[in-house]
Motif scaffolding. Sequence first.
Motif, short mmCIF file in Angstrom:
data_model
loop_
_atom_site.label_atom_id
_atom_site.label_comp_id
_atom_site.label_asym_id
_atom_site.label_seq_id
_atom_site.Cartn_x
_atom_site.Cartn_y
_atom_site.Cartn_z
N UNK B 15 47.01 38.87 38.83
CA UNK B 15 46.35 38.66 39.69
C UNK B 15 45.77 40.30 39.83
N UNK B 17 44.24 41.86 37.82
CA UNK B 17 42.87 41.67 36.87
C UNK B 17 42.11 40.99 37.76
N UNK B 18 42.07 40.16 38.72
CA UNK B 18 40.93 40.09 39.62
C UNK B 18 40.89 40.62 40.45
N UNK B 21 38.28 43.42 39.55
CA UNK B 21 36.92 42.20 39.14
C UNK B 21 36.23 42.80 40.65
#
Lengths: 119, 142
Positions: B15, B17-18, B21
Motif C-alpha cells: 500500500x 506504493x499507492x 503515488x
Amino acid sequence: MLNALTLVTGVAALLLAAWCGWAAYRDQPTKDWHFIGMAVVSLLAVVQLVVGIVQLARGEKPAQGTTIFVAYLLGAFACVPAAGLMSLAERTRWGSVTAAAGGVVLAVLEVRLYDIWGG
Amino acid sequence: MTAVEEKPGRLISGPGMLLVWFYGVMVVGAVSRSAYQIATDFGRAPLAYSLSAVAGLVYGFITYTLVRGGETARRVALVCCAAELAGVLIVGTWTVVEPSAFPDATVWSDYGMGYVFIPVLLPLTALYWLRRSAVRRPGPEA
C-alpha cells in the motif's frame, strides 16, 4: 476536435482504472495486457498534447489561460506512464491499485482540461 | 506474497506504493499551482498562495522520506504527516470561519474539497500506514 479527444481520453482512462481495479480485486499484479492498455491511454494523451499545441499555434485561446492549459496537458501526458512505472516496481495487487489510481487521476485531469479549454 | 525478501525499513512496498503515488500527485498539484499563482498574481491572495506553497513543500518532503525508507525516515514522515493533518484541519477551519481572509482558494481550503478531500484523507492513511510499518514483532499483538 480537442473536446472529442478529451472525452475519449477520459473514458479510456476510466476503463483502464476499472480494468486494473478488477486485477487488484482478484489479487493480481498488472500484466502485459494491462501495460498495453496503459500504452493505448498514454498514446491518446500524446495525441491530445500534440493537437492542443497545434490549436494554440493556430492562435486559439483556452478560456482559462495558456499556461494552465499547457501545464494540464503535460500532467495528463505524464500521469499514466508514471503510474505504470510504479506498478512495475510493485509486483503485487497494490501495483494494480496504483495503476487504477493513475487512470482515475487522468480522468479528473481530463475534466479540468475540458473546463480550461472552455468546452 | 512474501516471496521477496523485504528490507525492514522499506516503506513503499504494498500500500505504500499507492501512498507515494497520491503524494506525488499532490506535490505536482500544489507546487505547480502555487508557483503559477505566486508568479502571476501574488498580490490578490498572498496568504492563500503562500499556504499552497507550504503545502507543496510538506508533500514533497513526505514523498522523499517515504521513498527513502528506514526507521529515521519513518519517524520524520510520521511527524510531517501529523503536521500536514494539523495544517489541513487548521487551514480548513480557517477558510470556513473567515472566508474573507482568502480571496482565492488554497490546496487546503474547506478541508481539501477541491481535491476530493484527498488532502485530509491522505495524512490519516499515511499515519496509519507508517505506524503499522514500525518494526514488526512476531506475535498476535498489532
